[in-house]
Every structure is written in C-alpha cells, then in structure tokens.
Design an enzyme around this catalytic site. Sequence first.
Site, PDB file in Angstrom:
ATOM      1  CG  ASP A 139       2.451   0.338   9.569  1.00 46.93           C
ATOM      2  OD1 ASP A 139       2.006   1.851  10.635  1.00 46.93           O
ATOM      3  OD2 ASP A 139       3.327   1.428   8.777  1.00 46.93           O
ATOM      4  CB  CYS A 154      -4.543   6.620  10.273  1.00 46.76           C
ATOM      5  SG  CYS A 154      -4.815   4.547  10.263  1.00 46.76           S
ATOM      6  NE  ARG A 163      -0.563  10.672   7.586  1.00 51.66           N
ATOM      7  CZ  ARG A 163       0.088  12.039   8.390  1.00 51.66           C
ATOM      8  NH1 ARG A 163      -1.334  12.432   9.060  1.00 51.66           N
ATOM      9  NH2 ARG A 163       1.248  12.300   8.449  1.00 51.66           N
ATOM     10  CE  LYS A 169      -1.941   1.598   4.262  1.00 53.68           C
ATOM     11  NZ  LYS A 169      -1.574   2.603   4.755  1.00 53.68           N
ATOM     12  CG  ASN A 170       1.935   2.788   3.586  1.00 49.62           C
ATOM     13  OD1 ASN A 170       1.380   3.439   2.952  1.00 49.62           O
ATOM     14  ND2 ASN A 170       2.213   1.901   4.769  1.00 49.62           N
TER      15      ASN A 170
HETATM   16  N1  EPU Z   1       5.354  13.672  12.190  1.00 52.89           N
HETATM   17  C1  EPU Z   1       4.385  15.233  12.837  1.00 52.89           C
HETATM   18  N2  EPU Z   1       5.109  15.746  12.023  1.00 52.89           N
HETATM   19  C2  EPU Z   1       5.412  15.862  10.557  1.00 52.89           C
HETATM   20  C3  EPU Z   1       5.664  14.079   9.562  1.00 52.89           C
HETATM   21  C4  EPU Z   1       5.216  13.094  11.084  1.00 52.89           C
HETATM   22  O1  EPU Z   1       4.307  15.203  13.971  1.00 52.89           O
HETATM   23  O2  EPU Z   1       5.387  16.987  10.425  1.00 52.89           O
HETATM   24  C5  EPU Z   1       4.944  12.342  13.158  1.00 52.89           C
HETATM   25  C6  EPU Z   1       3.447  11.555  12.746  1.00 52.89           C
HETATM   26  O3  EPU Z   1       3.164  12.035  13.066  1.00 52.89           O
HETATM   27  C7  EPU Z   1       4.160  10.192  14.041  1.00 52.89           C
HETATM   28  C8  EPU Z   1       5.681  10.652  13.693  1.00 52.89           C
HETATM   29  O4  EPU Z   1       6.464  11.720  13.250  1.00 52.89           O
HETATM   30  O5  EPU Z   1       4.481  10.735  15.370  1.00 52.89           O
HETATM   31  C9  EPU Z   1       6.306   9.651  12.128  1.00 52.89           C
HETATM   32  O6  EPU Z   1       5.670   9.768  11.190  1.00 52.89           O
HETATM   33  P1  EPU Z   1       5.644   9.837   9.594  1.00 52.89           P
HETATM   34  O7  EPU Z   1       5.415  10.531   8.737  1.00 52.89           O
HETATM   35  O8  EPU Z   1       7.277   9.167   9.706  1.00 52.89           O
HETATM   36  O9  EPU Z   1       4.736   8.695   9.147  1.00 52.89           O
HETATM   37  P2  EPU Z   1       4.088   8.768   8.218  1.00 52.89           P
HETATM   38  O10 EPU Z   1       4.734   9.462   6.613  1.00 52.89           O
HETATM   39  O11 EPU Z   1       2.459   9.116   8.247  1.00 52.89           O
HETATM   40  C10 EPU Z   1       4.076   5.730   6.722  1.00 52.89           C
HETATM   41  C11 EPU Z   1       2.922   4.726   6.526  1.00 52.89           C
HETATM   42  C12 EPU Z   1       2.535   4.850   8.239  1.00 52.89           C
HETATM   43  C13 EPU Z   1       3.848   3.804   9.243  1.00 52.89           C
HETATM   44  C14 EPU Z   1       4.557   4.973   8.836  1.00 52.89           C
HETATM   45  C15 EPU Z   1       6.146   4.555   9.609  1.00 52.89           C
HETATM   46  C16 EPU Z   1       2.525   5.988   4.830  1.00 52.89           C
HETATM   47  C17 EPU Z   1       1.335   6.150   3.894  1.00 52.89           C
HETATM   48  N3  EPU Z   1       1.858   5.513   5.574  1.00 52.89           N
HETATM   49  O12 EPU Z   1       3.603   6.905   7.811  1.00 52.89           O
HETATM   50  O13 EPU Z   1       1.527   3.494   7.286  1.00 52.89           O
HETATM   51  O14 EPU Z   1       3.544   3.165  10.032  1.00 52.89           O
HETATM   52  O15 EPU Z   1       5.181   5.697   7.265  1.00 52.89           O
HETATM   53  O16 EPU Z   1       6.355   4.189   8.636  1.00 52.89           O
HETATM   54  O17 EPU Z   1       2.719   5.632   4.362  1.00 52.89           O
HETATM   55  C18 EPU Z   1      -0.266   2.442   7.513  1.00 52.89           C
HETATM   56  O18 EPU Z   1       0.175   1.799   7.011  1.00 52.89           O
HETATM   57  O19 EPU Z   1      -1.071   1.220   8.287  1.00 52.89           O
HETATM   58  C19 EPU Z   1       0.646   3.399   7.833  1.00 52.89           C
HETATM   59  C20 EPU Z   1      -0.007   4.156   9.246  1.00 52.89           C
END
Ligand code: EPU
Length: 441
Positions: free
Chosen positions: A309, A118, A94, A23-24
Amino acid sequence: MSDSYLIKGGKQLKGEVILSGAKNVALKTIIAALMFKGDVILKNIPRINDVLDLVELVKSLGAKAEFKEKNTLVVNGGTLKNNRVDLVSGSKIRVSFMLFAPLLHRFGECFVPNPGGCRIGARPIDRIIKGLIALGIKVDYDPETGYYHAKMIAKPKGSYRFEKPSHTGTELLMMIGLMTDEKVEIENVANEPEIDDLILYLNSSGASIVEENNKIIVGKSKELKQKEDFTIMSDRNELVTYATLAVASQGDVTISPIDERLIFSFLEIMKEAGAGVEEISNFKYRFFYQGVLKPVDIETSPHPGFMTDWQPSWAILMLKANGSSIIHERVFENRFSYVEELKKLGANIEFVNTEVENPSSFYHFNHDKNKTYQQTIKIIGPSELHNAILNISDLRAGAALACGVLLATGESVVNGASILERGYEDFAEKIRKLGGEIKKV
Ligand code: EPU
C-alpha cells in the site's frame, strides 16, 4: 455530485497531521461486532467511503450501525434478519465476503456475492474459500448468479494452512474460529499489525485467540460481549502518504499518533533516501526535507517488509530523487495504474522486465506462467512536474495522483475523488491545513 479535486500545486507543505483510524481495522471490527451480544462501541472509526458503504450494507441486513459522534460507531448485530448480501451493495466493497462469519454465526447459512472492491489485479478469494471448506463449512458457488452459498453443517474445527498468506483471509478464518466448540488452527498466516489489533479487540471481549510461530489458534470463546469501548489503531498508510508528500514538496510535517512498530521499515527507507526523520516524542514523528534525495529501490512484501500500500506514495517521493530507482511489486498484480496518469504530469517512469527465479513462490498472487505481468517500474528522477487532468482508478493510486499534482506547477484536476476518499478521511481539509491549495469541485 462533486467528485473531482481542483489543485494548485507547487507549495511546500508544512504543519501537522493527526492520523485517522486504520481503514483495514475499522472494516473488520464492524463486521466482527455483528457476532457480539449487545451494543459494540468502536472509537476512532474513520468516516471514509468504505466504512460508510459497509455501514449501509450492515443496515440493509437488519443490523444497527450508527455514528454517535464523528468517529464513534455503535454496532449491534442482534437485529440481523437477512442472510443474503445484496449484489449491488456487496460489489461496492470487497470486504463484504467477510460477512460469511457473522451470517453463519447468526443463521447457520448465508449467500454472499463474489467480492468487488479495489481494482488491483484479479484478487481472487480461492485460498479463503478453501480455508472455509477445510474448517467444515459447506460452500457452493453458482457462476450464474455470482453467489457463494455457505452452510454450517457442524461447528467449525480443524486446521488450514494458507499456501501463501492472506491478510483478510487470516482474519475471516479467525472469525469463523470464534464459533468452534473445540479448536481451529490457521497456519502460514499473514502478520500485518491490523490483524493484531483485531485480535486485541476480540480477546478483550471473550475470544480465545493465540498467535504463535506464524500460526493462529482459536479456542472455544465465551459469548462475545464488549467490556469497554474499543479504540482502533491509527492508519499507517495515511502516515506514509503525508510523510512522502511532505518531503517531496521540500516541506516539514509532524504526524501523530503512530506506533513505531507499524512503520519501522518505512522509516528505515526514508532515512536511506536522505529524508529528514525525527521522533519528536512517543507516537509523534517529524518528516522534513534536508537536501538532495537519493534514489532507493524497493520491493514490496507483507509485514514486516515494505508494504504494497506504500509503493504508490514511494513513487511520488522518488520522482523527486536525484537518479533512477526501482519499485518491484510482489504482493498484488496490476498495482501500477498510476503510472500512465503520472506521465501526463511529465513524470519519467517506465515499466521494466524483471526475471525472478521462481515467480510462483516470489509473488504473492497466483502467478500464471503463460500470462505477462508488469510488476516493476523504473522512476527516473528528478522530474519537473506540470499541470494536467488525471483520473483515479484505485484507492492508493488515487492518493499518489493527488500528491503528484500537489507537487506540479499550475492548476490540475483529479477526477474520481470518491475513490481516494474510500480510504482517506478529510483528505482535502488535511492538505489545506498543510498549506496546500485543494478544492473539491
Ligand atoms: N490472494 C489470492 N487468493 C486468495 C487471497 C489472496 O490469490 O484467496 C492474493 C491477492 O490477490 C494478493 C495476495 O494474495 O495478490 C495477498 O492478498 P491478501 O489477501 O493478503 O490481501 P487482502 O486481504 O485482499 C489486505 C488489505 C489491502 C492490503 C493487503 C496486504 C484490507 C481490506 N485490505 O488485502 O489493503 O494491501 O491486505 O497487506 O484489509 C488498501 O488498503 O488499499 C488495500 C488494498
């Protein structure tokens, strides 16, 4: 519309699972495809709700996105005509904020709503917006409408250092870098393997992206054009869901195709817990029950650590272990929505307080010292699980609930199947192939 699973649990799951595409990676390759010239052919794209919602969103902006076969998607951004992401469509998914990149590329200016998705904690995009600004993009936020207005004053250039790494943040800034005439450097980046797959795809189509020492350097790209179809990697999260379920049900399941490098930290912990793990051949693993399971504590962290995850699935396995284990979530806040639901099945889980020395550097979210967090649970195994009616509120928690009732005696209902199906392709079919009794109702 039917949005529940009726599950009769208690079966040992046996057989084979063929993993779907990640997915990601799928979501990001579709968004990046809008920056290419001509048709982009993406293979192994899972037909999951997140992808289907993104396809609709991309079409609403005027681009082409059509499935040619079950898992082959053709995308063409040449007909993009709208630079404003619809609030309702954008709020469903998202990653819609990643549309900053193709919309700025095409129009030089765009309007993107604050993202939904999410329900894991606050999930702000503050670091990502700071990154856009650091690379020279003008970004304003209108709290009245909930929209960001971004404008490209000049070609992006310069550098940005993430205070704490962000997976989608790294990817978005990398895509912004594709528009540079000079160089864009992103430091303290996330190292998730899904990002490597995206880089492979972009570099094979004319981009110049180099990863070195926690840093990504994007040089001036050629016009992005696909030379050959791109097949995205398998979903490592899907593997973890089925592997833990197989062992917790005292079953025996082979799973493929998967590259060991994507799951080695998971394999290590499975072995520590006493689960049977066997590499059958390259890219094919067998997970099986071989006797009493031992409790193993985990702490989630970005790659190469034990991924956030995976922890809801780990909780399912630990319900069947002989003793108490701890899960400490470091990456997201509020990622334990499954706990109260699993208790309805008779699971013995409790929240515990954990003191860490420097919470603002230990946790990856923006930690507020005046707020109370629930980041740690204790699972007291082994739990005998019975039937119940459960409600899914987020994707990975949803998979844990469905797996929980598959281990429980009697007939259960799990409401909110469409949330689970945001990330799992053919979930009910794959479970039925393993001998599980599950019906969509
Ligand atoms: N965060 C902030 N500010 C930002 C960016 C992130 O506070 O500007 C925080 C987030 O809230 C979190 C942490 O930093 O607490 C890390 O977040 P990150 O940005 O790395 O996560 P993401 O990019 O939003 C992706 C995946 C997630 C996966 C995480 C960690 C996608 C679409 N989503 O999320 O996947 O858990 O990286 O690897 O790629 C899932 O598939 O169920 C899922 C949640």
